[in-house]
Design an enzyme around this catalytic site. Structure first.
Site, PDB file in Angstrom:
ATOM      1  N   SER A 107       0.832  -1.212   0.000  1.00 29.87           N
ATOM      2  CA  SER A 107       0.000   0.000   0.000  1.00 29.87           C
ATOM      3  C   SER A 107       0.867   1.264   0.000  1.00 29.87           C
ATOM      4  CB  SER A 107      -0.898  -0.006   1.245  1.00 29.87           C
ATOM      5  OG  SER A 107      -1.371   1.300   1.494  1.00 29.87           O
TER       6      SER A 107
HETATM    7  N1  LIG Z   1      -7.446   7.363   1.714  1.00 25.18           N
HETATM    8  C1  LIG Z   1      -6.926   6.202   2.404  1.00 25.18           C
HETATM    9  C2  LIG Z   1      -6.819   5.077   1.402  1.00 25.18           C
HETATM   10  C3  LIG Z   1      -6.434   3.761   2.047  1.00 25.18           C
HETATM   11  C4  LIG Z   1      -6.621   2.599   1.103  1.00 25.18           C
HETATM   12  O1  LIG Z   1      -7.319   2.689   0.065  1.00 25.18           O
HETATM   13  N2  LIG Z   1      -6.005   1.471   1.440  1.00 25.18           N
HETATM   14  C5  LIG Z   1      -6.144   0.277   0.635  1.00 25.18           C
HETATM   15  C6  LIG Z   1      -4.763  -0.322   0.346  1.00 25.18           C
HETATM   16  S1  LIG Z   1      -3.825   0.749  -0.671  1.00 25.18           S
HETATM   17  C7  LIG Z   1      -6.908  -0.781   1.432  1.00 25.18           C
HETATM   18  O2  LIG Z   1      -6.640  -0.979   2.592  1.00 25.18           O
HETATM   19  N3  LIG Z   1      -7.870  -1.450   0.772  1.00 25.18           N
HETATM   20  C8  LIG Z   1      -8.613  -2.511   1.374  1.00 25.18           C
HETATM   21  C9  LIG Z   1     -10.047  -2.159   1.612  1.00 25.18           C
HETATM   22  O3  LIG Z   1     -10.432  -0.990   1.362  1.00 25.18           O
HETATM   23  O4  LIG Z   1     -10.796  -3.059   2.021  1.00 25.18           O
HETATM   24  C10 LIG Z   1      -5.549   6.556   3.004  1.00 25.18           C
HETATM   25  O5  LIG Z   1      -4.870   7.399   2.433  1.00 25.18           O
HETATM   26  O6  LIG Z   1      -5.211   6.009   4.065  1.00 25.18           O
END
Ligand SMILES: N[C@@H](CCC(=O)N[C@@H](CS)C(=O)NCC(=O)O)C(=O)O
Length: 218
Positions: free
Chosen positions: A9
């Site tokens: 990530s």
């Molecule tokens: N806007 C958030 C985005 C976080 C995000 O999209 N994380 C993704 C990985 S890059 C995630 O955990 N996805 C799994 C899910 O949403 O279930 C940040 O900047 O922390």
């Protein structure tokens, strides 16, 4: 501090870079997104948006990577750290770049490449044009200044560099944006442990995208 993360990530990697710059130790806890561990009740109790990163510092639980970046400097940075100075004008510009990254650049990037990898969408088109409009703006910021928000490296650079690392992962040709390309290479040399923090996660992300496996939350 407990830090729930996945190395692929970019948002987690931006926090890890800032923690390193501040010489902070994070107690890293791996959340296996491939196994949907972020959807487990024990995790959604911490982060109802079921994403990484999440930071737990005593009684504070925080998610949204840019909010975590700001908190780390406010709480643990030197007084008036150059990463996020206290004067309203400097902060205003840094905040503007952080919100631009969150709300525009990273959004448009995801809008473009998710369908490309997961739905077999063709390259190009309107989504690429929108992404390129945002990249053009970033190139403008970096043509006028050595760093995203002025003469010094700030949180804006740490946030944006993680987003731009995804452009490298998807093998996007940055040479159309020479100021972005030069700044990105400069950040790699300047940010402490850039390669140790990013390289393996970027490789994992590349392999994951090439697998075409659709994420649950997409
Ligand atoms: N806007 C958030 C985005 C976080 C995000 O999209 N994380 C993704 C990985 S890059 C995630 O955990 N996805 C799994 C899910 O949403 O279930 C940040 O900047 O922390």
């Amino acid at each position: 501090m407990n830090f729930y993360y996945h190395p692929a990530s970019p948002y987690c990697r931006s926090v890890m870079l800032v923690a390193k710059a501040l010489n902070l130790n994070l107690n890293t806890i791996f959340v296996d997104l491939m196994k949907d561990e972020q959807l487990r009740p024990s995790y959604t109790a911490l982060n109802p948006f079921h994403c990484v990163p999440t930071l737990v510092d005593n009684d504070l639980t925080l998610w949204e990577s840019r909010a975590i970046l700001v908190y780390l400097v406010d709480k643990y940075g030197r007084t008036n750290s150059r990463l996020y100075p206290k004067d309203p004008r400097s902060r205003a510009i840094i905040n503007q770049r952080l919100f631009f990254d969150h709300g525009t650049l990273s959004e448009r990037l995801e809008d473009y490449y998710y369908p490309l990898y997961f739905d077999g969408a063709p390259a190009g088109g309107e989504k690429l044009e929108k992404l390129e409009e945002a990249l053009h703006l970033l190139d403008g910021f970096l043509t006028n200044n050595p760093y995203a928000a002025g003469p010094n490296v700030t949180l804006a650079d740490y946030s944006l560099v993680a987003t731009v690392s995804t452009l490298e992962v998807i093998e996007y040709d940055l040479s159309k944006y020479p100021a972005v390309a030069a700044w990105y290479e400069g950040c790699k040399g300047l940010m402490v442990d850039f390669h140790a923090i990013n390289d393996e996660g970027m490789e994992q992300y590349r392999a994951y995208l090439k697998s075409g496996l659709q994420p649950t939350a997409y």
